[in-house]
Design a protein around this motif. Structure first.
Motif, short mmCIF file in Angstrom:
data_model
loop_
_atom_site.label_atom_id
_atom_site.label_comp_id
_atom_site.label_asym_id
_atom_site.label_seq_id
_atom_site.Cartn_x
_atom_site.Cartn_y
_atom_site.Cartn_z
N SER A 103 -1.63 4.07 1.82
CA SER A 103 -1.47 3.59 3.19
C SER A 103 -2.73 3.81 4.01
N ASN A 134 0.95 4.44 -2.68
CA ASN A 134 0.43 5.67 -2.08
C ASN A 134 -1.01 5.50 -1.58
N PRO A 162 4.19 4.95 5.97
CA PRO A 162 4.75 4.70 4.64
C PRO A 162 6.25 4.99 4.55
N ASP A 178 10.45 2.82 2.75
CA ASP A 178 11.55 3.44 2.01
C ASP A 178 12.87 3.03 2.65
N ARG A 227 0.83 -1.22 0.00
CA ARG A 227 0.00 0.00 0.00
C ARG A 227 0.86 1.25 0.00
N ALA A 228 1.95 1.26 0.76
CA ALA A 228 2.83 2.43 0.80
C ALA A 228 3.42 2.72 -0.58
N LYS A 229 3.81 1.69 -1.28
CA LYS A 229 4.39 1.88 -2.61
C LYS A 229 3.34 2.33 -3.63
#
Length: 71
Positions: free
Chosen positions: A42, A40, A48, A52, A36-38
């Motif tokens: 989250s 966008n 998020p 990274d 989900r973070a990748k």
């Protein structure tokens, strides 16, 4: 007409890269949050910034994330 004011917002930080759900460990529970973070997308309670790994490249971040999951 008065003192100058400014507001500084600090960038989110991550103490444990890969621990997207902030439970103190990197495990299978972080996989959905990482994806989900990748994308966008989250959810509340996810960080998020923890998706990274500092590479600036989603492919290398994913390689590092998997390596962290599988010590």
């Amino acid at each position: 007409f008065g003192p100058e004011a400014s507001i500084t917002t600090l960038a989110p930080t991550c103490e444990l890269p890969g621990d997207v759900n902030l439970d103190g460990v990197v495990n299978g529970s972080d996989i959905g949050g990482y994806v989900r973070a990748k994308m966008n997308a989250s959810l509340p309670g996810e960080e998020p910034a923890c998706a990274d790994f500092g590479n600036g490249d989603v492919h290398q971040d994913t390689t590092d994330f998997v390596a962290t999951l599988l010590p």
